[in-house]
Design a protein around this motif. Sequence first.
Motif, PDB file in Angstrom:
ATOM      1  N   ASP A 385       0.808  -1.219   0.000  1.00  0.00           N
ATOM      2  CA  ASP A 385       0.000   0.000   0.000  1.00  0.00           C
ATOM      3  C   ASP A 385       0.844   1.274   0.000  1.00  0.00           C
ATOM      4  OD1 ASP A 385      -2.060  -1.765   0.140  1.00  0.00           O
ATOM      5  OD2 ASP A 385      -2.915  -1.003   2.002  1.00  0.00           O
ATOM      6  N   PHE A 386       0.275   2.311  -0.633  1.00  0.00           N
ATOM      7  CA  PHE A 386       0.837   3.662  -0.624  1.00  0.00           C
ATOM      8  C   PHE A 386       2.274   3.710  -1.126  1.00  0.00           C
ATOM      9  CE2 PHE A 386      -2.331   3.391   2.825  1.00  0.00           C
ATOM     10  CZ  PHE A 386      -3.266   4.292   2.329  1.00  0.00           C
ATOM     11  N   GLU A 491      -5.348  10.802  -9.113  1.00  0.00           N
ATOM     12  CA  GLU A 491      -4.891   9.419  -9.230  1.00  0.00           C
ATOM     13  C   GLU A 491      -3.601   9.230  -8.438  1.00  0.00           C
ATOM     14  OE1 GLU A 491      -3.440   6.263 -12.732  1.00  0.00           O
ATOM     15  OE2 GLU A 491      -4.136   8.275 -13.243  1.00  0.00           O
ATOM     16  N   PHE A 492      -3.478   8.065  -7.793  1.00  0.00           N
ATOM     17  CA  PHE A 492      -2.248   7.761  -7.078  1.00  0.00           C
ATOM     18  C   PHE A 492      -1.144   7.401  -8.065  1.00  0.00           C
ATOM     19  CE2 PHE A 492       0.541   4.472  -5.200  1.00  0.00           C
ATOM     20  CZ  PHE A 492       1.202   5.284  -4.295  1.00  0.00           C
ATOM     21  N   ASN A 494       2.819   6.120  -8.022  1.00  0.00           N
ATOM     22  CA  ASN A 494       3.924   5.582  -7.227  1.00  0.00           C
ATOM     23  C   ASN A 494       5.231   6.068  -7.848  1.00  0.00           C
ATOM     24  OD1 ASN A 494       5.803   4.089  -5.816  1.00  0.00           O
ATOM     25  ND2 ASN A 494       4.861   2.101  -6.230  1.00  0.00           N
ATOM     26  N   ASP A 504       1.718   4.948 -12.739  1.00  0.00           N
ATOM     27  CA  ASP A 504       0.379   5.493 -12.566  1.00  0.00           C
ATOM     28  C   ASP A 504      -0.552   4.343 -12.196  1.00  0.00           C
ATOM     29  OD1 ASP A 504       1.594   7.798 -13.388  1.00  0.00           O
ATOM     30  OD2 ASP A 504       0.627   7.892 -15.335  1.00  0.00           O
ATOM     31  N   ALA A 509      -6.087   8.587  -5.193  1.00  0.00           N
ATOM     32  CA  ALA A 509      -5.067   8.891  -4.203  1.00  0.00           C
ATOM     33  C   ALA A 509      -5.754   9.250  -2.892  1.00  0.00           C
ATOM     34  CB  ALA A 509      -4.199  10.049  -4.677  1.00  0.00           C
ATOM     35  N   THR A 511      -4.998   9.460   1.654  1.00  0.00           N
ATOM     36  CA  THR A 511      -4.034   9.390   2.747  1.00  0.00           C
ATOM     37  C   THR A 511      -4.142   8.025   3.415  1.00  0.00           C
ATOM     38  OG1 THR A 511      -5.591  10.159   4.443  1.00  0.00           O
ATOM     39  CG2 THR A 511      -4.431  11.853   3.166  1.00  0.00           C
ATOM     40  N   TYR A 515      -8.142   7.818   5.335  1.00  0.00           N
ATOM     41  CA  TYR A 515      -8.340   7.700   3.893  1.00  0.00           C
ATOM     42  C   TYR A 515      -9.053   8.922   3.285  1.00  0.00           C
ATOM     43  CZ  TYR A 515      -7.333   3.128   5.707  1.00  0.00           C
ATOM     44  OH  TYR A 515      -6.766   2.099   6.415  1.00  0.00           O
ATOM     45  N   THR A 535     -10.205   2.883  -4.488  1.00  0.00           N
ATOM     46  CA  THR A 535      -8.815   3.117  -4.094  1.00  0.00           C
ATOM     47  C   THR A 535      -7.893   1.957  -4.461  1.00  0.00           C
ATOM     48  OG1 THR A 535      -9.085   2.156  -1.880  1.00  0.00           O
ATOM     49  CG2 THR A 535      -9.649   4.468  -2.138  1.00  0.00           C
ATOM     50  N   THR A 538      -3.924   1.825  -5.119  1.00  0.00           N
ATOM     51  CA  THR A 538      -3.310   2.670  -4.102  1.00  0.00           C
ATOM     52  C   THR A 538      -3.132   1.815  -2.859  1.00  0.00           C
ATOM     53  OG1 THR A 538      -4.552   4.541  -4.992  1.00  0.00           O
ATOM     54  CG2 THR A 538      -3.534   4.816  -2.802  1.00  0.00           C
ATOM     55  N   ARG A 539      -4.213   1.091  -2.567  1.00  0.00           N
ATOM     56  CA  ARG A 539      -4.195   0.055  -1.544  1.00  0.00           C
ATOM     57  C   ARG A 539      -4.474  -1.265  -2.257  1.00  0.00           C
ATOM     58  NH1 ARG A 539      -8.335   1.166   2.742  1.00  0.00           N
ATOM     59  NH2 ARG A 539      -6.922  -0.069   4.034  1.00  0.00           N
TER      60      ARG A 539
END
Length: 570
Positions: A385-386, A491-492, A494, A504, A509, A511, A515, A535, A538-539
């Motif tokens: 995650d994240f 979008e999250f 990395n 991508d 995205a 927290t 969340y 999500t 992202t997760r």
Amino acid sequence: MGERAIAVIGVGPRGLSVLERLLVRLRDPPRHGHDKVTIWAFDAVGHGGGRVWRVDQPSWLSANTTAGESTMRSPGDDGLPAERYGTMARWAGLEPGAYPARRLYGQYLADVFRALCATAPPHVRVHPVRAEVTGMTRVPGGLRLVADGVAYRVDKAVLATGHGSLEPDDEQLGWLRHADDHGLRYLPPGLAAEMPLDDLPPGAEVAVRGFGLTFYDVMRAVTLGRGGRFTLTPAGLRYLPSGDEPILLALSRGGLPFLARPAVPDYPAPPVRLRVVTEERLGELRAAALAATGTPQLDFARLVEPLIQYEADLACSNGAAHPLTSLARPFRDRRFATPGDYHAGLARLLREDARRAGAGCVDGTVKAATEMLRAIRPLLPQVVDFGGLLPDSHRDFLARFVPQSFVLSAGPPASHVDQLAALLEAGIVRPVGPGAVVEAVPGGFGVVSPQVSGSRRVARVLVDARAPARDLSRDASPLIKQLLADGMVSEFVNVDPSTGARFDAGGLAVTRAPYRVIDGLGRAAPDLHALGVATNHTRWFTEVGTGRPGQDSPFFRDADAVAAALLARS
């Protein structure tokens, strides 16, 4: 006394879990006061079951989680009586090891929703709205939502929209054009319950991309759903056709469908004890990576996957699980002289797999090793995650490891695998072969496996039964489109801080808990949260639709963190 309004957008299992935790917290006036609280619960399909667990789907579509494992009652909750809602098995009067019809689980979820509404504290009102939220804007002191042309003003909201639809990608648009140009039929990815499977012509060869859970749904819809029957004979399970079935030409990379999950009637006792993949060991890997490279991001294939394989070796003492990739890709280097040879070999493999699964998760067996892959799922978010993986490793994890592990551990009950073997022997299902591909040809969709001689066929119908990857840029939801266009969500991505490499990921995205969504400028929203499929990437593994009976679990912890933030003064 003041008044507050909260919106739960999407009331499938994730939204329902947030609602449950909101009401648990609101039963404690000293903690949250006596303010009047209005909870607007929006769902376009059905409150509780949502889209996946809708109660109007056919009975032959079943869950791949047992009734004894499934619950919406969080540990310690005294609002929902445990004797009725403690597990789905208890509610429905099923054996704990039974796999319920998907619509039956939806009925359980809908009953939980009704019970929650009925047991809300006096100062709380839950208002169900059977409509899709199509717009959201910020207004002074809160958010303005629009659903079915009506505006709602709330202080805070959570997005728990679940499995939505995606706009076709370039490849899918190509299939749609080819179908239009040649009078063919192409069914894009989606839920089997919503596919027009009744339109598939009897006796026609239908190419089906994907050999996973959606394929099993399609398979059962065109056999049991058309009057076919399975019967047990001295030689094993046999299929008695109705004559209305199409012929399914299944295509997949490995040529192997999702295998059977072992019987686990003794849940919640853990079927496999983890000895290598532990929180402590994973934390050590993270610390070592930071010290060695300056970033805590991990290379999954190099550092984590060997531990998982070692765990499999310990679970399967006879060594038959070594390596896991061979179990997931048993036909990798094999060649077959005819399609019949491949079908016969696959049927034998499936019969043996169903037999092993029916024997349960016995220590030291292959099924103990594959069930281990389920046991580690709650730990993998700590790794993934994240941006917990390097960008290229994150991409490889999703594209390679996840599909292979799901073949071994995310499958249906043994009875469905046995049914597939019977359909192979009856000639109703005719998989194309390992490495099978599909291409546009004059008059149809050409399919062939390079490893099976004589496998080339041309079908006039192509069903895409693959699970769609999360892709925020193609989300068909009017709400998500608007939020993305307005910069209220993003979008999250990395990023490797050392090299600048990026991935991508495709999911919203957010927290860490609770969340909060992150907007286009990188700011965390104080009043908008997101949980579940929106999500994904992202997760990891946000599709889960149940908690663990009587146990703490990420499913309930996530919901409780969001509920606490929704009720907090800010």
